[in-house]
Design a protein around this motif. Structure first.
Motif, PDB file in Angstrom:
ATOM      1  N   VAL A   1       0.859  -1.175   0.000  1.00  0.00           N
ATOM      2  CA  VAL A   1       0.000   0.000   0.000  1.00  0.00           C
ATOM      3  C   VAL A   1       0.894   1.223   0.000  1.00  0.00           C
ATOM      4  N   LYS A   2       0.793   2.000  -1.092  1.00  0.00           N
ATOM      5  CA  LYS A   2       1.608   3.201  -1.178  1.00  0.00           C
ATOM      6  C   LYS A   2       0.781   4.406  -0.766  1.00  0.00           C
ATOM      7  N   SER A   3       1.431   5.470  -0.528  1.00  0.00           N
ATOM      8  CA  SER A   3       0.834   6.751  -0.160  1.00  0.00           C
ATOM      9  C   SER A   3       0.294   6.773   1.258  1.00  0.00           C
ATOM     10  N   THR A   4       0.713   5.845   2.058  1.00  0.00           N
ATOM     11  CA  THR A   4       0.329   5.931   3.463  1.00  0.00           C
ATOM     12  C   THR A   4       1.512   5.494   4.319  1.00  0.00           C
ATOM     13  N   ASP A   5       1.740   6.187   5.372  1.00  0.00           N
ATOM     14  CA  ASP A   5       2.819   5.813   6.270  1.00  0.00           C
ATOM     15  C   ASP A   5       2.286   5.154   7.531  1.00  0.00           C
ATOM     16  N   ARG A   6       0.985   4.977   7.568  1.00  0.00           N
ATOM     17  CA  ARG A   6       0.383   4.384   8.753  1.00  0.00           C
ATOM     18  C   ARG A   6      -0.409   3.151   8.388  1.00  0.00           C
ATOM     19  N   GLN A   7      -0.394   2.203   9.282  1.00  0.00           N
ATOM     20  CA  GLN A   7      -1.177   0.998   9.105  1.00  0.00           C
ATOM     21  C   GLN A   7      -2.157   0.880  10.255  1.00  0.00           C
ATOM     22  N   GLY A   8      -3.267   0.226   9.964  1.00  0.00           N
ATOM     23  CA  GLY A   8      -4.183  -0.147  11.022  1.00  0.00           C
ATOM     24  C   GLY A   8      -5.302   0.823  11.277  1.00  0.00           C
ATOM     25  N   VAL A   9      -6.200   0.384  12.159  1.00  0.00           N
ATOM     26  CA  VAL A   9      -7.329   1.206  12.592  1.00  0.00           C
ATOM     27  C   VAL A   9      -7.025   1.736  13.983  1.00  0.00           C
ATOM     28  N   TYR A  10      -7.592   2.897  14.260  1.00  0.00           N
ATOM     29  CA  TYR A  10      -7.455   3.463  15.602  1.00  0.00           C
ATOM     30  C   TYR A  10      -8.227   2.550  16.546  1.00  0.00           C
ATOM     31  N   PHE A  11      -7.529   1.889  17.432  1.00  0.00           N
ATOM     32  CA  PHE A  11      -8.059   0.822  18.267  1.00  0.00           C
ATOM     33  C   PHE A  11      -8.365   1.285  19.685  1.00  0.00           C
ATOM     34  N   GLY A  12      -7.554   2.199  20.185  1.00  0.00           N
ATOM     35  CA  GLY A  12      -7.757   2.635  21.566  1.00  0.00           C
ATOM     36  C   GLY A  12      -6.650   3.563  21.996  1.00  0.00           C
ATOM     37  N   ARG A  13      -6.559   3.724  23.290  1.00  0.00           N
ATOM     38  CA  ARG A  13      -5.573   4.648  23.825  1.00  0.00           C
ATOM     39  C   ARG A  13      -5.094   4.134  25.180  1.00  0.00           C
ATOM     40  N   ILE A  14      -3.777   4.223  25.399  1.00  0.00           N
ATOM     41  CA  ILE A  14      -3.230   3.818  26.697  1.00  0.00           C
ATOM     42  C   ILE A  14      -3.463   4.975  27.664  1.00  0.00           C
ATOM     43  N   GLU A  15      -4.187   4.687  28.724  1.00  0.00           N
ATOM     44  CA  GLU A  15      -4.454   5.694  29.760  1.00  0.00           C
ATOM     45  C   GLU A  15      -3.574   5.389  30.973  1.00  0.00           C
ATOM     46  N   SER A  16      -3.569   6.264  31.920  1.00  0.00           N
ATOM     47  CA  SER A  16      -2.740   6.061  33.110  1.00  0.00           C
ATOM     48  C   SER A  16      -3.209   4.875  33.955  1.00  0.00           C
ATOM     49  N   ASP A  17      -4.464   4.429  33.717  1.00  0.00           N
ATOM     50  CA  ASP A  17      -5.003   3.322  34.507  1.00  0.00           C
ATOM     51  C   ASP A  17      -5.498   2.161  33.641  1.00  0.00           C
ATOM     52  N   GLY A  18      -5.001   2.041  32.422  1.00  0.00           N
ATOM     53  CA  GLY A  18      -5.404   0.917  31.585  1.00  0.00           C
ATOM     54  C   GLY A  18      -5.527   1.303  30.131  1.00  0.00           C
ATOM     55  N   ILE A  19      -6.382   0.592  29.419  1.00  0.00           N
ATOM     56  CA  ILE A  19      -6.583   0.860  28.000  1.00  0.00           C
ATOM     57  C   ILE A  19      -8.046   1.193  27.734  1.00  0.00           C
ATOM     58  N   ARG A  20      -8.249   2.289  27.029  1.00  0.00           N
ATOM     59  CA  ARG A  20      -9.605   2.734  26.640  1.00  0.00           C
ATOM     60  C   ARG A  20      -9.777   2.382  25.178  1.00  0.00           C
ATOM     61  N   LEU A  21     -10.820   1.616  24.854  1.00  0.00           N
ATOM     62  CA  LEU A  21     -11.057   1.174  23.489  1.00  0.00           C
ATOM     63  C   LEU A  21     -11.925   2.162  22.735  1.00  0.00           C
ATOM     64  N   THR A  22     -11.658   2.287  21.430  1.00  0.00           N
ATOM     65  CA  THR A  22     -12.552   3.051  20.563  1.00  0.00           C
ATOM     66  C   THR A  22     -13.773   2.178  20.268  1.00  0.00           C
ATOM     67  N   ILE A  23     -14.718   2.722  19.534  1.00  0.00           N
ATOM     68  CA  ILE A  23     -15.876   1.925  19.126  1.00  0.00           C
ATOM     69  C   ILE A  23     -15.392   0.739  18.296  1.00  0.00           C
ATOM     70  N   GLU A  24     -14.450   0.973  17.376  1.00  0.00           N
ATOM     71  CA  GLU A  24     -13.920  -0.104  16.549  1.00  0.00           C
ATOM     72  C   GLU A  24     -13.188  -1.139  17.411  1.00  0.00           C
ATOM     73  N   GLY A  25     -12.395  -0.672  18.360  1.00  0.00           N
ATOM     74  CA  GLY A  25     -11.690  -1.574  19.266  1.00  0.00           C
ATOM     75  C   GLY A  25     -12.651  -2.405  20.097  1.00  0.00           C
TER      76      GLY A  25
END
Length: 148
Positions: free
Chosen positions: A53-77
Motif C-alpha cells: 500500500v503506497k501513499s500511506t505511512d500508517r497501518q491499522g485502525v485506531y483501536f484505543g488509547r493507553i491511559e494512566s489506569d489501563g486501556i480505553r477502546l474506541t468503538i472499533e476496538g
C-alpha cells in the motif's frame, strides 16, 4: 509492570504491552499487531498483509488509547474485543444506550470501577469509565447521536 502502563511504553514491545492490558482488563486480546503512536499514546491495530500500500505511512485502525489506569477502546476496538471479552462488559437497555450515544454519562447497577466495554444488544458502543455507579461518557462529539 508499573502501576501506570504509560511508563512501560518504549520499554516493552507495543504488541506485548497492549495484549497484556487487554487480557487483564477484558479477558481477551485479538491476535493483531499493535502499535502505540504519538504523544497521546494512541493504539493502532492491524494484521500483516502482502499487498503493498503506497501513499500511506500508517497501518491499522485506531483501536484505543493507553491511559494512566489501563486501556480505553474506541468503538472499533470494542467491536474487535467485545464479542470474546469475558469481563468488564456493561449491557445497557435501549433508553440508556441512546442517552450514552448522545454523549451523556449514564447510571449503572453494577459496582464496577475502571474501563468497561459498553454494549447494547449485539452492538458494542465503545468503552467508558465506570465510577461510583455511573459510566463516564467517551463517545467523540463527532460520533454522537443527535436526539431531538
Amino acid at each position: 509492570m508499573s502501576e501506570n502502563p504509560r511508563g512501560e511504553i518504549g520499554k516493552t514491545d507495543d504488541t506485548e504491552l497492549v495484549k497484556k492490558l487487554l487480557l487483564e482488563n477484558y479477558g481477551y486480546a485479538p491476535e493483531l499487531i499493535y502499535e502505540i503512536r504519538g504523544r497521546y499514546h494512541k493504539v493502532y491495530a492491524y494484521k500483516p498483509c502482502d499487498f503493498e500500500v503506497k501513499s500511506t505511512d500508517r497501518q491499522g485502525v485506531y483501536f484505543g488509547r493507553i491511559e494512566s489506569d489501563g486501556i480505553r477502546l474506541t468503538i472499533e476496538g470494542s467491536f474487535l474485543v467485545g464479542p470474546k471479552a469475558t469481563k468488564n462488559i456493561v449491557e445497557l437497555d435501549k433508553e440508556r444506550a441512546k442517552r450514552y450515544l448522545a454523549g451523556e454519562s449514564v447510571e449503572i447497577d453494577e459496582d464496577l470501577h475502571g474501563w468497561v466495554i459498553v454494549k447494547w444488544g449485539s452492538y458494542y458502543l465503545g468503552s467508558a469509565k465506570a465510577k461510583e455507579g455511573r459510566l463516564i461518557n467517551y463517545v467523540p462529539k463527532e460520533r454522537r447521536l443527535k436526539l431531538e
